[in-house]
Design an enzyme around this catalytic site. Structure first.
Site, PDB file in Angstrom:
ATOM      1  N   ARG A  96       0.836  -1.210   0.000  1.00 37.94           N
ATOM      2  CA  ARG A  96       0.000   0.000   0.000  1.00 37.94           C
ATOM      3  C   ARG A  96       0.871   1.261   0.000  1.00 37.94           C
ATOM      4  O   ARG A  96       0.541   2.243  -0.659  1.00 37.94           O
ATOM      5  CB  ARG A  96      -0.941  -0.012   1.216  1.00 37.94           C
ATOM      6  CG  ARG A  96      -1.832   1.215   1.293  1.00 37.94           C
ATOM      7  CD  ARG A  96      -2.863   1.068   2.397  1.00 37.94           C
ATOM      8  NE  ARG A  96      -3.677   2.253   2.557  1.00 37.94           N
ATOM      9  CZ  ARG A  96      -4.563   2.440   3.532  1.00 37.94           C
ATOM     10  NH1 ARG A  96      -4.750   1.481   4.427  1.00 37.94           N
ATOM     11  NH2 ARG A  96      -5.264   3.543   3.620  1.00 37.94           N
ATOM     12  N   ASN A 150     -10.362  -4.395  -0.902  1.00 34.58           N
ATOM     13  CA  ASN A 150     -10.391  -3.322  -1.901  1.00 34.58           C
ATOM     14  C   ASN A 150      -9.514  -3.639  -3.104  1.00 34.58           C
ATOM     15  O   ASN A 150      -8.617  -4.449  -2.991  1.00 34.58           O
ATOM     16  CB  ASN A 150      -9.871  -2.030  -1.249  1.00 34.58           C
ATOM     17  CG  ASN A 150     -10.985  -1.285  -0.575  1.00 34.58           C
ATOM     18  OD1 ASN A 150     -12.099  -1.262  -1.074  1.00 34.58           O
ATOM     19  ND2 ASN A 150     -10.697  -0.659   0.556  1.00 34.58           N
ATOM     20  N   CYS A 172     -19.064  -2.644   1.849  1.00 34.53           N
ATOM     21  CA  CYS A 172     -18.256  -1.471   2.157  1.00 34.53           C
ATOM     22  C   CYS A 172     -18.920  -0.731   3.312  1.00 34.53           C
ATOM     23  O   CYS A 172     -20.134  -0.814   3.488  1.00 34.53           O
ATOM     24  CB  CYS A 172     -18.207  -0.575   0.925  1.00 34.53           C
ATOM     25  SG  CYS A 172     -17.232   0.910   1.196  1.00 34.53           S
ATOM     26  N   HIS A 202     -17.214   3.312  -3.633  1.00 28.62           N
ATOM     27  CA  HIS A 202     -16.454   4.564  -3.477  1.00 28.62           C
ATOM     28  C   HIS A 202     -16.790   5.579  -4.567  1.00 28.62           C
ATOM     29  O   HIS A 202     -16.021   6.508  -4.828  1.00 28.62           O
ATOM     30  CB  HIS A 202     -14.932   4.288  -3.405  1.00 28.62           C
ATOM     31  CG  HIS A 202     -14.532   3.571  -2.147  1.00 28.62           C
ATOM     32  ND1 HIS A 202     -13.240   3.265  -1.835  1.00 28.62           N
ATOM     33  CD2 HIS A 202     -15.263   3.115  -1.103  1.00 28.62           C
ATOM     34  CE1 HIS A 202     -13.192   2.642  -0.660  1.00 28.62           C
ATOM     35  NE2 HIS A 202     -14.420   2.537  -0.209  1.00 28.62           N
ATOM     36  N   TYR A 256     -15.520   9.858  -0.769  1.00 29.29           N
ATOM     37  CA  TYR A 256     -14.505   9.581  -1.801  1.00 29.29           C
ATOM     38  C   TYR A 256     -14.635  10.479  -3.031  1.00 29.29           C
ATOM     39  O   TYR A 256     -13.702  10.569  -3.827  1.00 29.29           O
ATOM     40  CB  TYR A 256     -14.559   8.113  -2.236  1.00 29.29           C
ATOM     41  CG  TYR A 256     -13.815   7.204  -1.275  1.00 29.29           C
ATOM     42  CD1 TYR A 256     -12.481   6.891  -1.481  1.00 29.29           C
ATOM     43  CD2 TYR A 256     -14.434   6.707  -0.139  1.00 29.29           C
ATOM     44  CE1 TYR A 256     -11.783   6.088  -0.594  1.00 29.29           C
ATOM     45  CE2 TYR A 256     -13.747   5.904   0.756  1.00 29.29           C
ATOM     46  CZ  TYR A 256     -12.417   5.596   0.521  1.00 29.29           C
ATOM     47  OH  TYR A 256     -11.728   4.805   1.409  1.00 29.29           O
TER      48      TYR A 256
END
Ligand code: G6P
Length: 439
Positions: A96, A150, A172, A202, A256
């Site tokens: 990440r 994700n 989510c 998102h 988002y």
């Protein structure tokens, strides 16, 4: 499920697991889980032990007879499971960090669910999830897969298109958070607020908000425009919205959407974090260390409040609610990532959408939305194309598909930059992307 419910959590060593345990404990009276199998890989062995022991203490303190099993043997865990939840991170948090820092180094948004970072998280994750659903077909063909990993939108898209296992749901915490924040803003209980949600993961909009039988969408938009009122997640910079824009938009954006409607401002925030070594992944790495220190304490037997500093707060409510509604055939309404089947007229029948669904014992049934308002339709369709191409790149290892996916993404400013970031991320994540490096 006659003998009680068997649940398997892949990525069980995650710091989020106590959320899930708390969710099962709270609902034990309606969802009698008999066995919970926490599965991880060799690299996660230590964390699995720590979090697994905390899970055992939590269950014991609550006095519920849920057996907790810890294992590195996924196949053993999957045998005869009723529900499988997935919350793993291929490449762990170090991957990440790269997903965020490498695009930022080249002047682009670095985020784990969209843009270049999002694509790469998808490329690493999708083949692993396809392997899991293949094993499910053999070992627990009727089980439901509840995926959190994700980018949940692209992952659900890939599973719907490329897996034979059809019992797949993406979940989510954004819809739950929006529902909760809007209820708090309006000062009414959540049960009285109904939001017609539609979009993608998102990329979710509240098209209409009602309190009892009164539509209050405009009022919500006015309140959201007040810089002192926030509807946000812990992992997104709380930049205030332009009030006139919100009024014109006429539907409620999700947190988002700041990446798309405030790209320049978010990028500035992220570049600052990049310089100081405080990108979200780096912040989360520190948080995780703190959390695991707490989890190690043998006196701890509840979910520590510090976990709420993570963006995924309330994710267990989303997961446990859908499992309970399937088990109990509740026919209640939840916001899930499922096959569109015509619910949103502007998206392909077979694609994944995030939408209100009625949840029955046979799974979720998406509720009809019809056409999306023109002001949001284009962006939703564009991101859907990004997800479809990203999913295709993940299963084929095609450089060109990945390049086109990136170039059409609104967070990537040019084809050449897309190629540069693609090359750099492929190199950085080589060990997790065998399909791209096959001879
Ligand atoms: C939000 C998103 C999740 C995401 C999380 C990241 O809750 O909805 O999809 O995983 O934030 O939180 P973190 O604390 O890891 O940055």
């Amino acid at each position: 499920m006659g003998k009680g419910i068997k649940i398997v959590t892949i990525g069980g060593g995650s710091s989020y697991t106590p959320e899930l345990i708390e969710g099962f404990i709270k609902r034990y009276y309606e969802l009698p889980v008999r066995e919970l199998w926490l599965v991880d890989i060799e690299a996660g062995r230590e964390k699995l032990e720590i979090v697994g022991n905390l899970a055992k203490r939590m269950v014991e303190k609550a006095g519920v007879p849920i057996e907790i099993h810890l294992t590195l043997d996924r196949r053993q865990a999957l045998k005869d499971a009723d529900f499988v939840t997935t919350q793993m991170r291929v490449g762990l948090l170090d991957a990440r960090v790269k997903d965020e820092r490498i695009p930022l180094e080249m002047g682009m948004i670095g985020q784990e669910t969209n843009g270049a970072g999002g694509l790469f998280k998808g490329l690493r994750t999708i083949p692993v999830l396809l392997e899991i659903t293949e094993e499910m077909q053999e070992l627990c063909p009727n089980a439901w897969l509840i995926n959190f990993t994700n980018p949940a939108g692209m992952v659900t898209e890939a599973l719907l298109r490329y897996s034979n296992h059809k019992n797949v749901i993406g979940v989510c915490n954004v819809p739950f958070n929006m529902h909760l924040s809007i209820s708090k803003m309006l000062g009414v209980e959540m049960e009285r607020v109904y939001i017609e949600f539609a979009g993608l993961n998102h990329m979710l909009f509240g098209l209409h908000v009602y309190v009892d039988d009164q539509e209050v969408t405009q009022k919500v938009l006015e309140m959201l425009g007040d810089p002192d009122i926030q509807m946000n997640m812990k992992n997104i910079a709380p930049l205030p919205w332009n009030t006139q824009f919100l009024k014109g938009l006429g539907v409620v954006p999700c947190p988002y959407h700041r990446y798309f409607y405030k790209t320049k401002d978010i990028l500035e925030e992220e570049l600052e974090a990049y310089k100081t070594g405080k990108t979200r992944a780096e912040v989360v790495k520190k948080l995780e260390e703190e959390l695991f220190k707490l989890y190690e304490d043998e006196m701890l037997d509840i979910k520590p409040p510090q976990l709420e500093k993570r963006g995924g707060a309330y994710y267990s409510d989303a997961a446990c609610n859908v499992i309970s509604s399937i088990y109990n055939d509740k026919k209640d309404i939840q916001v899930l990532n499922v096959q569109n089947k015509g619910a949103i007229a502007d998206i392909d029948y077979e694609s994944a959408v995030e939408v209100n669904c009625m949840v029955t014992k046979n799974g979720p049934i998406p509720l009809t939305v019809g056409k999306l308002p023109v002001q949001i339709k284009g962006l939703v369709q564009q991101i859907k194309s990004f997800e479809i191409l990203g999913a295709e790149a993940a299963v084929t290892g095609s450089f060109e598909k990945a390049l086109v996916a990136l170039t059409i993404n609104p967070l990537i400013p040019s084809d050449d930059l897309a190629e540069d970031v693609l090359q750099a991320l492929l190199e950085a994540h080589k060990e997790y992307l065998p399909l791209f490096f096959k001879q």
